[in-house]
Enzyme design. Structure first.
Site, PDB file in Angstrom:
ATOM      1  N   ALA A  69      17.455 -12.323 -15.897  1.00 50.09           N
ATOM      2  CA  ALA A  69      18.585 -13.245 -15.778  1.00 50.09           C
ATOM      3  C   ALA A  69      19.008 -13.237 -14.310  1.00 50.09           C
ATOM      4  O   ALA A  69      18.739 -12.278 -13.578  1.00 50.09           O
ATOM      5  CB  ALA A  69      19.719 -12.789 -16.677  1.00 50.09           C
ATOM      6  N   GLY A 114      15.602 -10.177 -18.708  1.00 49.01           N
ATOM      7  CA  GLY A 114      15.485 -11.405 -19.505  1.00 49.01           C
ATOM      8  C   GLY A 114      14.065 -11.958 -19.521  1.00 49.01           C
ATOM      9  O   GLY A 114      13.685 -12.662 -20.460  1.00 49.01           O
ATOM     10  N   GLU A 117      12.385 -10.059 -22.157  1.00 50.48           N
ATOM     11  CA  GLU A 117      12.940 -10.535 -23.432  1.00 50.48           C
ATOM     12  C   GLU A 117      12.350 -11.896 -23.813  1.00 50.48           C
ATOM     13  O   GLU A 117      12.103 -12.164 -24.991  1.00 50.48           O
ATOM     14  CB  GLU A 117      14.466 -10.607 -23.329  1.00 50.48           C
ATOM     15  CG  GLU A 117      15.079  -9.216 -23.177  1.00 50.48           C
ATOM     16  CD  GLU A 117      16.573  -9.271 -22.935  1.00 50.48           C
ATOM     17  OE1 GLU A 117      16.976  -9.715 -21.833  1.00 50.48           O
ATOM     18  OE2 GLU A 117      17.341  -8.894 -23.829  1.00 50.48           O
ATOM     19  N   GLU A 137      18.095  -3.359 -16.935  1.00 50.43           N
ATOM     20  CA  GLU A 137      19.522  -3.713 -17.026  1.00 50.43           C
ATOM     21  C   GLU A 137      20.457  -2.530 -16.780  1.00 50.43           C
ATOM     22  O   GLU A 137      21.495  -2.681 -16.126  1.00 50.43           O
ATOM     23  CB  GLU A 137      19.840  -4.331 -18.402  1.00 50.43           C
ATOM     24  CG  GLU A 137      19.385  -5.761 -18.557  1.00 50.43           C
ATOM     25  CD  GLU A 137      17.958  -5.915 -19.056  1.00 50.43           C
ATOM     26  OE1 GLU A 137      17.184  -4.937 -19.009  1.00 50.43           O
ATOM     27  OE2 GLU A 137      17.615  -7.029 -19.479  1.00 50.43           O
TER      28      GLU A 137
END
Ligand code: COA
Length: 263
Positions: A69, A114, A117, A137
């Protein structure tokens, strides 16, 4: 091919394959809110286009699949935005997982946060020998928020998932393959072709059977064995109503290649 200024590219190839590319190479394809929304829109378009049978998802440039992200954007979030950022990403990634056509992640470089993910939401992962995987993260004081805490333990087991999540360490493709995080490995220049070869095998099969196999696995993974068996038998029975089943079995008995029509 879409406009190259677009953050998500959708490229329809002649034989039922669509390549979706996350296209922010100068930011290692990091996902900001606009990119996630665009990905959502393009995925719906690909889902609803009957000429597309298999989707290959990859990242632009040589360095990254998706490096996570967008940290610049995340650094400004408050708690309420944090929940909605996570919910929006989760919804888009869940749509990928629940799609009635196969999605193959072609992991060409960094798949971090992300990005990992996103790869986890794909049905199949093929990685370049140059890829790197991780959930960093916790190094930023957050946790994975796009389904990583849910999908990684289901794919590689709780202990391995927690090791990656709690250390934030990166692993290479060899290790990712060893722990079952990726299905196959290819040289960087052969990555997309390896994904196309797999896609074509799927495209040669009955499309309704493909969609129902995806549905049976997807729903079966999140319910009891007894309920999953009921669903599986109903979907199995439903296929007996299709021309494709008759064609597939007749072709076998007549020793010829089946010509599926998706009916
Ligand atoms: N969010 C926002 N920008 C990112 C980013 C991310 N997740 N990952 C990389 N970028 C940007 C960098 O800020 C840099 O932008 P700049 O050129 O404007 O400074 C550009 O992409 C290139 O990245 P850079 O860090 O210079 O490349 P590198 O080869 O030195 O390092 C990584 C590569 C992947 C190790 C490093 O970029 C990194 O650690 N990224 C963050 C990974 C992460 O924590 N992801 C989880 C987010 S929740």
């Amino acid at each position: 091919m879409a406009d190259t200024n677009d953050t998500i590219l959708l490229d329809r190839e002649a034989d039922g394959i669509a390549i979706i590319t996350v296209n922010r190479p100068d930011k290692l394809n990091a996902l900001n809110a606009g990119t996630v929304r665009e990905l959502d829109r393009v995925l719906r378009e690909a889902r609803d286009d009957d000429s597309i049978r298999v989707i290959i998802l990859t990242g632009a440039g040589e360095k990254a699949f998706v490096a996570g992200a967008d940290i610049a954007e995340l650094s400004r979030m408050g708690p309420i935005d944090g929940v909605s950022v996570s919910r929006e990403g989760q919804a888009t990634f869940r749509m990928i997982e629940a799609l009635p056509k196969p999605v193959i992640g072609a992991i060409n470089g960094f798949a971090l946060g992300g990005g990992l993910e996103l790869a986890l939401a794909c049905h199949i992962r093929i990685a370049s020998t140059r890829a790197k995987f991780g959930l960093p993260e916790v190094k930023l004081g957050i946790i994975p928020g796009y389904g990583g805490t849910i999908r990684l333990p289901r794919l590689v087991g709780r202990g391995r998932a927690l090791e990656l999540m709690l250390t934030g360490d990166m692993i290479d493709t060899e290790e990712a393959y060893r722990i079952g995080l990726v299905n196959r490995v290819a040289e960087p220049e052969a990555l997309l072709d390896a994904a196309r070869v797999m896609a074509r095998k799927m495209i040669a099969n009955g499309p309704i059977a493909i969609a129902l196999a995806l549905e049976s696995v997807d729903r079966g993974m999140s319910t009891t064995i007894d309920d999953a068996q009921v669903l599986e038998s109903n979907l199995f029975g439903l296929l007996a109503s299709t021309d494709d089943m008759r064609e597939g079995m007749t072709a076998f008995l007549e020793k010829r290649k089946a010509e599926f029509k998706g009916r």
